[in-house]
Design a protein around this motif. Structure first.
Motif, PDB file in Angstrom:
ATOM      1  N   ASP A  51       0.839  -1.199   0.000  1.00 54.77           N
ATOM      2  CA  ASP A  51       0.000   0.000   0.000  1.00 54.77           C
ATOM      3  C   ASP A  51       0.875   1.249   0.000  1.00 54.77           C
ATOM      4  O   ASP A  51       1.810   1.376   0.805  1.00 54.77           O
ATOM      5  CB  ASP A  51      -0.913   0.017   1.229  1.00 54.77           C
ATOM      6  CG  ASP A  51      -2.023  -1.023   1.134  1.00 54.77           C
ATOM      7  OD1 ASP A  51      -2.121  -1.699   0.094  1.00 54.77           O
ATOM      8  OD2 ASP A  51      -2.796  -1.157   2.108  1.00 54.77           O
ATOM      9  N   GLY A  52       0.576   2.158  -0.932  1.00 55.99           N
ATOM     10  CA  GLY A  52       1.308   3.414  -0.996  1.00 55.99           C
ATOM     11  C   GLY A  52       2.530   3.381  -1.898  1.00 55.99           C
ATOM     12  O   GLY A  52       3.141   4.426  -2.128  1.00 55.99           O
ATOM     13  N   ASN A  53       2.891   2.192  -2.404  1.00 55.34           N
ATOM     14  CA  ASN A  53       4.055   2.067  -3.288  1.00 55.34           C
ATOM     15  C   ASN A  53       3.641   2.212  -4.750  1.00 55.34           C
ATOM     16  O   ASN A  53       2.536   1.844  -5.135  1.00 55.34           O
ATOM     17  CB  ASN A  53       4.765   0.734  -3.080  1.00 55.34           C
ATOM     18  CG  ASN A  53       5.508   0.686  -1.757  1.00 55.34           C
ATOM     19  OD1 ASN A  53       5.623   1.684  -1.055  1.00 55.34           O
ATOM     20  ND2 ASN A  53       6.012  -0.475  -1.410  1.00 55.34           N
ATOM     21  N   LYS A  54       4.583   2.717  -5.566  1.00 57.27           N
ATOM     22  CA  LYS A  54       4.327   2.914  -6.994  1.00 57.27           C
ATOM     23  C   LYS A  54       5.311   2.077  -7.801  1.00 57.27           C
ATOM     24  O   LYS A  54       6.490   1.987  -7.469  1.00 57.27           O
ATOM     25  CB  LYS A  54       4.469   4.389  -7.362  1.00 57.27           C
ATOM     26  CG  LYS A  54       4.177   4.717  -8.821  1.00 57.27           C
ATOM     27  CD  LYS A  54       4.323   6.202  -9.108  1.00 57.27           C
ATOM     28  CE  LYS A  54       3.203   7.001  -8.479  1.00 57.27           C
ATOM     29  NZ  LYS A  54       3.243   8.432  -8.897  1.00 57.27           N
ATOM     30  N   VAL A  63       2.263   2.945 -11.709  1.00 51.18           N
ATOM     31  CA  VAL A  63       1.014   2.446 -11.134  1.00 51.18           C
ATOM     32  C   VAL A  63       1.130   2.483  -9.613  1.00 51.18           C
ATOM     33  O   VAL A  63       2.012   1.839  -9.032  1.00 51.18           O
ATOM     34  CB  VAL A  63       0.704   1.016 -11.603  1.00 51.18           C
ATOM     35  CG1 VAL A  63      -0.587   0.511 -10.956  1.00 51.18           C
ATOM     36  CG2 VAL A  63       0.590   0.966 -13.118  1.00 51.18           C
ATOM     37  N   LEU A  64       0.263   3.235  -8.968  1.00 53.96           N
ATOM     38  CA  LEU A  64       0.262   3.366  -7.513  1.00 53.96           C
ATOM     39  C   LEU A  64      -0.750   2.405  -6.904  1.00 53.96           C
ATOM     40  O   LEU A  64      -1.909   2.377  -7.326  1.00 53.96           O
ATOM     41  CB  LEU A  64      -0.090   4.802  -7.104  1.00 53.96           C
ATOM     42  CG  LEU A  64      -0.333   5.057  -5.609  1.00 53.96           C
ATOM     43  CD1 LEU A  64       0.967   4.893  -4.821  1.00 53.96           C
ATOM     44  CD2 LEU A  64      -0.929   6.440  -5.384  1.00 53.96           C
ATOM     45  N   ALA A 115      -7.898  -4.638  -5.083  1.00 54.68           N
ATOM     46  CA  ALA A 115      -6.798  -3.690  -5.047  1.00 54.68           C
ATOM     47  C   ALA A 115      -7.264  -2.398  -5.692  1.00 54.68           C
ATOM     48  O   ALA A 115      -7.819  -2.407  -6.788  1.00 54.68           O
ATOM     49  CB  ALA A 115      -5.579  -4.247  -5.783  1.00 54.68           C
ATOM     50  N   VAL A 116      -7.046  -1.290  -5.004  1.00 52.89           N
ATOM     51  CA  VAL A 116      -7.362   0.020  -5.559  1.00 52.89           C
ATOM     52  C   VAL A 116      -6.061   0.619  -6.087  1.00 52.89           C
ATOM     53  O   VAL A 116      -5.103   0.807  -5.335  1.00 52.89           O
ATOM     54  CB  VAL A 116      -7.983   0.956  -4.507  1.00 52.89           C
ATOM     55  CG1 VAL A 116      -8.259   2.337  -5.122  1.00 52.89           C
ATOM     56  CG2 VAL A 116      -9.273   0.362  -3.961  1.00 52.89           C
ATOM     57  N   ILE A 117      -6.020   0.872  -7.398  1.00 54.03           N
ATOM     58  CA  ILE A 117      -4.816   1.424  -8.012  1.00 54.03           C
ATOM     59  C   ILE A 117      -5.097   2.819  -8.545  1.00 54.03           C
ATOM     60  O   ILE A 117      -6.262   3.189  -8.746  1.00 54.03           O
ATOM     61  CB  ILE A 117      -4.303   0.525  -9.153  1.00 54.03           C
ATOM     62  CG1 ILE A 117      -5.323   0.472 -10.300  1.00 54.03           C
ATOM     63  CG2 ILE A 117      -3.977  -0.863  -8.643  1.00 54.03           C
ATOM     64  CD1 ILE A 117      -4.793  -0.181 -11.565  1.00 54.03           C
ATOM     65  N   LYS A 166      -6.123   8.785 -11.861  1.00 56.90           N
ATOM     66  CA  LYS A 166      -7.418   8.100 -11.908  1.00 56.90           C
ATOM     67  C   LYS A 166      -7.353   6.795 -11.128  1.00 56.90           C
ATOM     68  O   LYS A 166      -6.406   6.019 -11.288  1.00 56.90           O
ATOM     69  CB  LYS A 166      -7.828   7.826 -13.363  1.00 56.90           C
ATOM     70  CG  LYS A 166      -8.024   9.091 -14.187  1.00 56.90           C
ATOM     71  CD  LYS A 166      -8.446   8.760 -15.607  1.00 56.90           C
ATOM     72  CE  LYS A 166      -8.658  10.030 -16.432  1.00 56.90           C
ATOM     73  NZ  LYS A 166      -9.063   9.719 -17.839  1.00 56.90           N
ATOM     74  N   ARG A 167      -8.354   6.569 -10.281  1.00 57.85           N
ATOM     75  CA  ARG A 167      -8.379   5.380  -9.434  1.00 57.85           C
ATOM     76  C   ARG A 167      -9.346   4.335  -9.984  1.00 57.85           C
ATOM     77  O   ARG A 167     -10.377   4.668 -10.569  1.00 57.85           O
ATOM     78  CB  ARG A 167      -8.759   5.737  -7.999  1.00 57.85           C
ATOM     79  CG  ARG A 167      -7.726   6.593  -7.301  1.00 57.85           C
ATOM     80  CD  ARG A 167      -7.979   6.719  -5.821  1.00 57.85           C
ATOM     81  NE  ARG A 167      -6.925   7.491  -5.172  1.00 57.85           N
ATOM     82  CZ  ARG A 167      -6.812   7.657  -3.862  1.00 57.85           C
ATOM     83  NH1 ARG A 167      -7.707   7.085  -3.056  1.00 57.85           N
ATOM     84  NH2 ARG A 167      -5.832   8.363  -3.354  1.00 57.85           N
ATOM     85  N   GLN A 168      -8.971   3.064  -9.747  1.00 57.58           N
ATOM     86  CA  GLN A 168      -9.818   1.960 -10.190  1.00 57.58           C
ATOM     87  C   GLN A 168      -9.631   0.792  -9.250  1.00 57.58           C
ATOM     88  O   GLN A 168      -8.518   0.523  -8.780  1.00 57.58           O
ATOM     89  CB  GLN A 168      -9.460   1.550 -11.619  1.00 57.58           C
ATOM     90  CG  GLN A 168     -10.352   0.455 -12.183  1.00 57.58           C
ATOM     91  CD  GLN A 168     -10.015   0.136 -13.626  1.00 57.58           C
ATOM     92  OE1 GLN A 168      -9.139   0.758 -14.230  1.00 57.58           O
ATOM     93  NE2 GLN A 168     -10.691  -0.841 -14.201  1.00 57.58           N
TER      94      GLN A 168
END
Length: 224
Positions: free
Chosen positions: A58-61, A66-67, A76-78, A83-85
């Protein structure tokens, strides 16, 4: 003359607008990525981005930008380009297992039908292939030496390999973890040959967690 200048200005504006559209299309094409979720755990996820596997917390890119905003073991919320998905392994998996108090890991099968997942042995990163036919976790001596396992101090045993019966050693691993599913004091076999070429996640670990397959996704879940 005034009419000519007006037409020239209109053409210039039209050209600039067309150039902006082209640049936008190029930018969109440059950021288009094929992103799939290969494994889910609470606080981390294994993403496959344009064919490359990236284990993120969490919090890594990722290097591709891609975060991983969050992962709760079910989705998983990326975030990509602001833009979040929300992504899941399958469309059905998010609605099936609702007991959040238990730790769970979901592993998607590979193209060959195997379940391959990153994990840790004695705190060190490894890659496992799930093998329900293996009595215990199995690895070759090269891997054991890399992990600092003193396998020669273990109990001598015999194991069956593709080339016949081979000498091996039974050892006790301090900890084995997949995602946040950690099991301690696990039996493992270390072969004196270079087989198996991958670490097999056998029943000495699988027998201590609940296991279920749903729509091609393997669910490993703690019993407590």
């Amino acid at each position: 003359m005034h009419s000519y200048l007006q037409k020239l200005a209109q053409r210039r504006v039209g050209f600039q607008a067309g150039l902006v559209v082209i640049l936008l299309l190029v930018a969109q094409a440059a950021t288009a990525m094929d992103i799939q979720v290969r494994m889910l755990a609470r606080g981390s996820a294994l993403l496959e981005i344009d064919g490359k596997q990236r284990m993120l917390r969490d919090g890594n890119k990722s290097p591709e930008g891609v975060l991983l905003v969050s992962s709760d073991g079910k989705k998983a919320v990326i975030e990509v380009d602001g833009k979040r998905q929300a992504l899941t392994l399958t469309k059905r998996i998010a609605t099936n297992f609702t007991k959040a108090q238990k730790s769970a890991v979901r592993i998607a099968s590979t193209h060959g039908g195997h379940y391959v997942t990153p994990g840790r042995i004695n705190g060190m990163p490894v890659e496992f292939m799930v093998d329900t036919g293996a009595t215990m976790i199995a690895m070759n001596y090269v891997v054991a030496e890399r992990l600092g396992i003193d396998y020669r101090a273990g109990r001598p045993i015999k194991v069956n390999t593709a080339n016949g019966v081979a000498q091996a050693y039974e050892v006790i691993l301090s900890s084995v973890s997949i995602g946040d599913l950690e099991v301690q004091q696990i039996r493992a076999a270390v072969s004196s040959t270079e087989f198996p070429q991958v670490i097999l996640l056998g029943n000495s670990y699988l027998g201590k967690v609940d296991m279920q397959v749903d729509n091609g996704v393997l669910l490993l879940q703690s019993r407590h």
